[in-house]
Design a protein around this motif. Structure first.
Motif, PDB file in Angstrom:
ATOM      1  N   THR A 229       2.597 -63.993 -19.796  1.00  0.00           N
ATOM      2  CA  THR A 229       3.116 -62.662 -19.510  1.00  0.00           C
ATOM      3  C   THR A 229       4.138 -62.673 -18.391  1.00  0.00           C
ATOM      4  OG1 THR A 229       0.956 -61.761 -20.148  1.00  0.00           O
ATOM      5  CG2 THR A 229       2.449 -60.283 -18.996  1.00  0.00           C
ATOM      6  N   VAL A 230       3.827 -63.340 -17.278  1.00  0.00           N
ATOM      7  CA  VAL A 230       4.724 -63.272 -16.116  1.00  0.00           C
ATOM      8  C   VAL A 230       5.010 -64.628 -15.494  1.00  0.00           C
ATOM      9  CG1 VAL A 230       3.983 -60.927 -15.537  1.00  0.00           C
ATOM     10  CG2 VAL A 230       2.791 -62.869 -14.514  1.00  0.00           C
ATOM     11  N   GLY A 231       4.497 -65.711 -16.064  1.00  0.00           N
ATOM     12  CA  GLY A 231       4.596 -67.009 -15.415  1.00  0.00           C
ATOM     13  C   GLY A 231       5.500 -68.000 -16.110  1.00  0.00           C
TER      14      GLY A 231
ATOM     15  N   VAL B  46       2.829 -78.828 -20.484  1.00  0.00           N
ATOM     16  CA  VAL B  46       1.475 -78.917 -19.932  1.00  0.00           C
ATOM     17  C   VAL B  46       1.505 -78.262 -18.562  1.00  0.00           C
ATOM     18  CG1 VAL B  46      -0.335 -80.442 -19.059  1.00  0.00           C
ATOM     19  CG2 VAL B  46       0.893 -81.041 -21.159  1.00  0.00           C
ATOM     20  N   LEU B  47       0.596 -77.335 -18.334  1.00  0.00           N
ATOM     21  CA  LEU B  47       0.505 -76.661 -17.037  1.00  0.00           C
ATOM     22  C   LEU B  47      -0.825 -76.989 -16.376  1.00  0.00           C
ATOM     23  CD1 LEU B  47       1.959 -73.101 -17.772  1.00  0.00           C
ATOM     24  CD2 LEU B  47       2.997 -74.911 -16.388  1.00  0.00           C
ATOM     25  N   LEU B  48      -0.778 -77.417 -15.130  1.00  0.00           N
ATOM     26  CA  LEU B  48      -1.973 -77.674 -14.339  1.00  0.00           C
ATOM     27  C   LEU B  48      -2.259 -76.449 -13.479  1.00  0.00           C
ATOM     28  CD1 LEU B  48      -1.194 -81.301 -13.070  1.00  0.00           C
ATOM     29  CD2 LEU B  48      -2.318 -80.604 -15.201  1.00  0.00           C
ATOM     30  N   CYS B  49      -3.526 -76.053 -13.398  1.00  0.00           N
ATOM     31  CA  CYS B  49      -3.893 -74.905 -12.578  1.00  0.00           C
ATOM     32  C   CYS B  49      -5.233 -75.172 -11.902  1.00  0.00           C
ATOM     33  CB  CYS B  49      -3.952 -73.627 -13.429  1.00  0.00           C
ATOM     34  SG  CYS B  49      -5.136 -73.691 -14.795  1.00  0.00           S
ATOM     35  N   GLY B  50      -5.660 -74.277 -11.042  1.00  0.00           N
ATOM     36  CA  GLY B  50      -6.900 -74.464 -10.290  1.00  0.00           C
ATOM     37  C   GLY B  50      -6.628 -75.010  -8.897  1.00  0.00           C
ATOM     38  N   ASP B  51      -7.656 -74.998  -8.066  1.00  0.00           N
ATOM     39  CA  ASP B  51      -7.501 -75.357  -6.650  1.00  0.00           C
ATOM     40  C   ASP B  51      -6.980 -76.771  -6.436  1.00  0.00           C
ATOM     41  OD1 ASP B  51      -8.514 -72.882  -5.716  1.00  0.00           O
ATOM     42  OD2 ASP B  51     -10.556 -73.559  -6.082  1.00  0.00           O
ATOM     43  N   THR B  52      -7.484 -77.723  -7.228  1.00  0.00           N
ATOM     44  CA  THR B  52      -7.049 -79.115  -7.053  1.00  0.00           C
ATOM     45  C   THR B  52      -5.590 -79.282  -7.432  1.00  0.00           C
ATOM     46  OG1 THR B  52      -9.302 -79.821  -7.597  1.00  0.00           O
ATOM     47  CG2 THR B  52      -7.584 -81.505  -7.628  1.00  0.00           C
ATOM     48  N   SER B  53      -5.199 -78.687  -8.549  1.00  0.00           N
ATOM     49  CA  SER B  53      -3.803 -78.764  -8.983  1.00  0.00           C
ATOM     50  C   SER B  53      -2.885 -78.086  -7.983  1.00  0.00           C
ATOM     51  CB  SER B  53      -3.649 -78.099 -10.353  1.00  0.00           C
ATOM     52  OG  SER B  53      -4.500 -78.683 -11.308  1.00  0.00           O
ATOM     53  N   ARG B  54      -3.334 -76.937  -7.467  1.00  0.00           N
ATOM     54  CA  ARG B  54      -2.513 -76.203  -6.494  1.00  0.00           C
ATOM     55  C   ARG B  54      -2.306 -77.027  -5.231  1.00  0.00           C
ATOM     56  NH1 ARG B  54      -5.656 -72.133  -6.080  1.00  0.00           N
ATOM     57  NH2 ARG B  54      -4.965 -71.231  -8.049  1.00  0.00           N
ATOM     58  N   ALA B  55      -3.345 -77.754  -4.818  1.00  0.00           N
ATOM     59  CA  ALA B  55      -3.226 -78.580  -3.612  1.00  0.00           C
ATOM     60  C   ALA B  55      -2.204 -79.693  -3.810  1.00  0.00           C
ATOM     61  CB  ALA B  55      -4.582 -79.177  -3.251  1.00  0.00           C
ATOM     62  N   GLY B  56      -2.156 -80.251  -5.013  1.00  0.00           N
ATOM     63  CA  GLY B  56      -1.211 -81.331  -5.283  1.00  0.00           C
ATOM     64  C   GLY B  56       0.204 -80.849  -5.522  1.00  0.00           C
ATOM     65  N   GLY B  57       0.344 -79.642  -6.058  1.00  0.00           N
ATOM     66  CA  GLY B  57       1.658 -79.064  -6.279  1.00  0.00           C
ATOM     67  C   GLY B  57       2.481 -79.822  -7.305  1.00  0.00           C
TER      68      GLY B  57
ATOM     69  N   VAL C  71       5.199 -81.820 -17.459  1.00  0.00           N
ATOM     70  CA  VAL C  71       3.979 -81.341 -16.808  1.00  0.00           C
ATOM     71  C   VAL C  71       4.382 -80.577 -15.567  1.00  0.00           C
ATOM     72  CG1 VAL C  71       1.791 -81.966 -15.725  1.00  0.00           C
ATOM     73  CG2 VAL C  71       2.658 -83.321 -17.653  1.00  0.00           C
ATOM     74  N   GLY C  72       3.872 -79.367 -15.427  1.00  0.00           N
ATOM     75  CA  GLY C  72       4.182 -78.547 -14.267  1.00  0.00           C
ATOM     76  C   GLY C  72       2.951 -77.858 -13.738  1.00  0.00           C
ATOM     77  N   CYS C  73       3.137 -77.052 -12.707  1.00  0.00           N
ATOM     78  CA  CYS C  73       2.043 -76.282 -12.115  1.00  0.00           C
ATOM     79  C   CYS C  73       2.148 -74.828 -12.547  1.00  0.00           C
ATOM     80  CB  CYS C  73       2.099 -76.349 -10.593  1.00  0.00           C
ATOM     81  SG  CYS C  73       1.538 -77.918  -9.914  1.00  0.00           S
ATOM     82  N   ALA C  74       1.008 -74.214 -12.823  1.00  0.00           N
ATOM     83  CA  ALA C  74       0.994 -72.787 -13.128  1.00  0.00           C
ATOM     84  C   ALA C  74       1.580 -72.031 -11.943  1.00  0.00           C
ATOM     85  CB  ALA C  74      -0.426 -72.330 -13.417  1.00  0.00           C
ATOM     86  N   SER C  75       2.318 -70.975 -12.235  1.00  0.00           N
ATOM     87  CA  SER C  75       3.071 -70.294 -11.183  1.00  0.00           C
ATOM     88  C   SER C  75       2.433 -69.005 -10.696  1.00  0.00           C
ATOM     89  CB  SER C  75       4.481 -69.972 -11.694  1.00  0.00           C
ATOM     90  OG  SER C  75       4.407 -69.122 -12.836  1.00  0.00           O
ATOM     91  N   VAL C  76       1.485 -68.459 -11.449  1.00  0.00           N
ATOM     92  CA  VAL C  76       0.915 -67.158 -11.098  1.00  0.00           C
ATOM     93  C   VAL C  76       0.095 -67.282  -9.824  1.00  0.00           C
ATOM     94  CG1 VAL C  76      -0.621 -65.305 -11.824  1.00  0.00           C
ATOM     95  CG2 VAL C  76       0.917 -66.379 -13.479  1.00  0.00           C
TER      96      VAL C  76
END
Length: 403
Positions: free
Chosen positions: A193-195, A317-328, A349-354
């Protein structure tokens, strides 16, 4: 028919963009000035749109603003975790009216329906409505939901919510239409929707935090599976490619992916590399760029992602969650590098942006999509939640028709 199409197009624009002047709406939907004026008069008479103040600025008279009538219906969205439930209530136009966070009992034998209903009544009251005024409620939970039976599975952390038809019981006892959805599926909805996935047809998400989860989107529709288990990557069997001994002994068939990349497993991997941490995301933050621990972790993550990529061949592929966010993005790039050593597709492969609570935000988008279809006839198939299949032998939900 043409009039209905134009009316629906106008409402879709107002829901997406918010209040607009007649001239702005005219430009957005491509109608003439007289046709747009007639359309707005018609929609106002039907109470589908309302005047919403004026647009200031510049010389001359200020322009009237028009908006979709949010007071026609109200929805609620909830992120349910073992620690707390995070509620939000909004009108059908998407305006947030109230928020509420509270711990709820989730242990076996707890009155989960009653306590949930009390919390829902409280946040509804703060929004100025009654619980029964809610047209639709979507709950995001860490587990797999089977739309045929209404049962949650893969959710040992919320045992009080297991063993009964969740949406049926909540709908019947609370007097509102309730849907429950996997939490990572809802994060995928919000990303669509927004990410990062707004313009992507096929993608997969991998959630790395205390536990592990996933979502698969094909043709901009969530792949829920026959029993609601689509995207449940926790149970995939994969080898452990770590270069150090973590003390774990895996079966010959390989480790469960969830046992390789949940927070305790990542902490053991970090310890084997000389990094002591209480959570996976703390370990990732402590590791400097180029640390061999991050290499090993990226190999583990890529080993699971490779299975998804080999079957679905997604665009992203999008990585999300606390561990993924920490790695950026640096960690995402490392996972991408290891992934490309295992599969033929060069999938990025990227990080979720929301930001914020993406589970609750996705639940709100899903609730709004269902209610907007009912109220305005505006259909967004991508965001609609799963419903009990028509013709299913189990008792259908009584509060709304199957779709």
């Amino acid at each position: 028919m043409l009039r209905e199409i134009n009316d629906r197009a106008a409402i879709e624009v107002l829901l997406r963009e918010g209040p607009l002047t007649r001239a702005e709406l005219e430009l957005a939907i491509g109608l003439s000035k007289p046709a747009t004026a007639q359309l707005l008069t018609r929609l106002e008479q039907d109470a589908l749109v309302v005047k919403a103040g004026v647009r200031g600025g510049g010389r001359g008279p200020r322009a009237q603003l028009w908006a979709a009538n949010g007071s026609l219906a109200f929805v609620a969205a909830v992120d349910l975790t073992p620690h707390q439930a995070d509620f939000v209530v909004a009108d059908v136009a998407g305006v947030v009216l109230a928020e509420y966070r509270t711990p709820l009992p989730v242990h076996a034998g707890a009155d989960v329906v009653g306590t949930f209903g009390e919390a829902l009544q409280k946040v509804a009251g703060e929004a100025g409505i009654q619980r029964e005024d809610l047209a639709h409620v979507v709950i995001g939970a860490q587990g797999a939901f089977d739309p045929r039976t209404g049962l949650l599975s893969s959710a040992p952390h919320i045992p009080g919510w297991l063993g009964f038809d969740v949406p049926q019981k909540l709908s019947d006892e609370l007097g509102v239409d309730v849907l429950i959805e996997n939490d990572v599926n809802l994060v995928a909805v919000e990303e669509m929707t927004v990410g990062m996935a707004q313009d992507v047809d096929d993608f997969v998400m991998v959630w790395l935090s205390e536990g592990v989860g996933g979502a698969v989107v094909i043709g901009r529709r969530l792949l829920r599976g026959a029993t609601g288990g689509g995207g449940e990557i926790d149970w995939m069997r994969v080898p452990d490619p770590a270069t150090v001994d973590t003390g774990d002994v895996w079966p010959e068939a390989g480790a469960r992916f969830g046992n390789l990349v949940d927070s305790p497993a990542i902490c053991r991997l970090a310890a084997a590399h000389g990094i002591e941490a209480g959570t996976a995301w703390e370990a990732v933050e402590k590791a400097g760029k180029g640390h061999p621990f991050l290499d090993d972790l990226a190999r583990r993550v890529a080993g699971g992602v490779a299975n998804l990529v080999a079957v679905a061949d997604p665009q992203l592929v999008l990585l999300c969650g606390d561990t993924s966010r920490a790695g950026g993005e640096e960690f995402a790039a490392l996972v991408q590098e290891k992934l490309h050593e295992l599969v033929l597709p060069r999938t990025p492969v990227g990080c979720a942006s929301v930001q914020g609570n993406a589970v609750r935000a996705g639940a709100l988008q899903s609730a709004l999509a269902t209610t907007r279809e009912d109220v305005f006839g505006v259909v967004t198939p991508t965001l609609l939640g799963s419903r009990r299949p028509e013709g299913d032998s189990t008792r259908p939900r009584s509060t709304s028709p199957d779709r």
